[in-house]
Design an enzyme around this catalytic site. Sequence first.
Site, short mmCIF file in Angstrom:
data_model
loop_
_atom_site.label_atom_id
_atom_site.label_comp_id
_atom_site.label_asym_id
_atom_site.label_seq_id
_atom_site.Cartn_x
_atom_site.Cartn_y
_atom_site.Cartn_z
N CYS A 4 -12.58 24.54 83.43
CA CYS A 4 -11.61 24.92 82.40
C CYS A 4 -10.19 24.60 82.86
CB CYS A 4 -11.74 26.41 82.10
SG CYS A 4 -10.47 27.00 80.99
N CYS A 7 -7.89 27.67 83.24
CA CYS A 7 -8.19 28.42 84.47
C CYS A 7 -7.52 27.72 85.66
CB CYS A 7 -9.69 28.50 84.69
SG CYS A 7 -10.54 29.74 83.67
N ASP A 30 3.79 23.55 76.67
CA ASP A 30 2.71 22.67 76.20
C ASP A 30 3.03 21.22 76.59
OD1 ASP A 30 0.40 23.05 73.74
OD2 ASP A 30 1.05 21.01 74.23
N HIS A 46 -10.65 34.29 82.08
CA HIS A 46 -11.16 33.38 81.05
C HIS A 46 -11.80 34.14 79.89
CE1 HIS A 46 -12.73 29.48 79.57
NE2 HIS A 46 -13.67 30.26 79.05
N GLY A 90 -9.06 23.95 64.92
CA GLY A 90 -8.32 23.03 65.78
C GLY A 90 -8.22 23.47 67.23
N HIS A 97 -5.49 31.16 74.16
CA HIS A 97 -4.06 30.89 74.33
C HIS A 97 -3.33 31.13 73.03
CE1 HIS A 97 -6.10 27.12 73.24
NE2 HIS A 97 -5.00 26.78 72.60
P1 5GP Z 1 -5.43 24.16 70.86
O1 5GP Z 1 -5.56 22.83 70.16
O2 5GP Z 1 -6.68 24.48 71.67
O3 5GP Z 1 -5.00 25.29 70.00
O4 5GP Z 1 -4.24 23.98 71.90
C1 5GP Z 1 -4.40 23.39 73.15
C2 5GP Z 1 -3.02 22.98 73.60
O5 5GP Z 1 -3.07 22.77 74.99
C3 5GP Z 1 -2.52 21.70 72.95
O6 5GP Z 1 -1.30 21.96 72.26
C4 5GP Z 1 -2.34 20.75 74.14
O7 5GP Z 1 -1.20 19.93 74.01
C5 5GP Z 1 -2.22 21.69 75.31
N1 5GP Z 1 -2.72 21.17 76.57
C6 5GP Z 1 -3.93 20.59 76.78
N2 5GP Z 1 -4.06 20.26 78.09
C7 5GP Z 1 -2.91 20.65 78.70
C8 5GP Z 1 -2.45 20.59 80.05
O8 5GP Z 1 -3.13 20.09 80.95
N3 5GP Z 1 -1.23 21.09 80.31
C9 5GP Z 1 -0.45 21.65 79.33
N4 5GP Z 1 0.76 22.11 79.70
N5 5GP Z 1 -0.85 21.73 78.04
C10 5GP Z 1 -2.06 21.24 77.74
ZN ZN Z 2 -10.56 29.19 81.46
#
Ligand code: 5GP
Ligand code: ZN
Length: 111
Positions: A4, A7, A30, A46, A90, A97
């Site tokens: 993850c 994590c 982000d 988690h 999405g 988060h």
């Molecule tokens: P979700 O689409 O699950 O609601 O949001 C996941 C968010 O995590 C996305 O906005 C994506 O840009 C962000 N994200 C994914 N991987 C990483 C990462 O490795 N580092 C950071 N800072 N953000 C991430």
């Molecule tokens: Zn996790």
Amino acid sequence: MPDCIFCKIANHEIPSTIVYEDDKVIAFDDLNPQAPVHTLVVPKAHYENIIDGVPGDVLEAMAHAVGEVARAKGLEAGFRVITNTGAAAGQTVMHLHWHVLGGRDLGEGLV
Ligand code: 5GP
Ligand code: ZN
């Protein structure tokens, strides 16, 4: 959870731009911001999403972290908190988060 990404960020195994951190929560910017301010508030433990039996003290710590992020980022004019829950909403990272979005007029689209 070994594979993850959040994590790993919470454990400082993967670098991130940390905005706030305490023993239960980490908040970091982000990677692909959707607004001038786009910070993620993430519990260190988690949970898959908001309906994954998240304890009250963790939710309280996340709410506290939202306030800390808002203060640190100067979001006095207003901001939005979103938590995508499940693939159809999405959610791409299956570790709970909250997106904290602000820094511009967010308008009245999608709530
Ligand atoms: P979700 O689409 O699950 O609601 O949001 C996941 C968010 O995590 C996305 O906005 C994506 O840009 C962000 N994200 C994914 N991987 C990483 C990462 O490795 N580092 C950071 N800072 N953000 C991430
Ligand atoms: Zn996790």
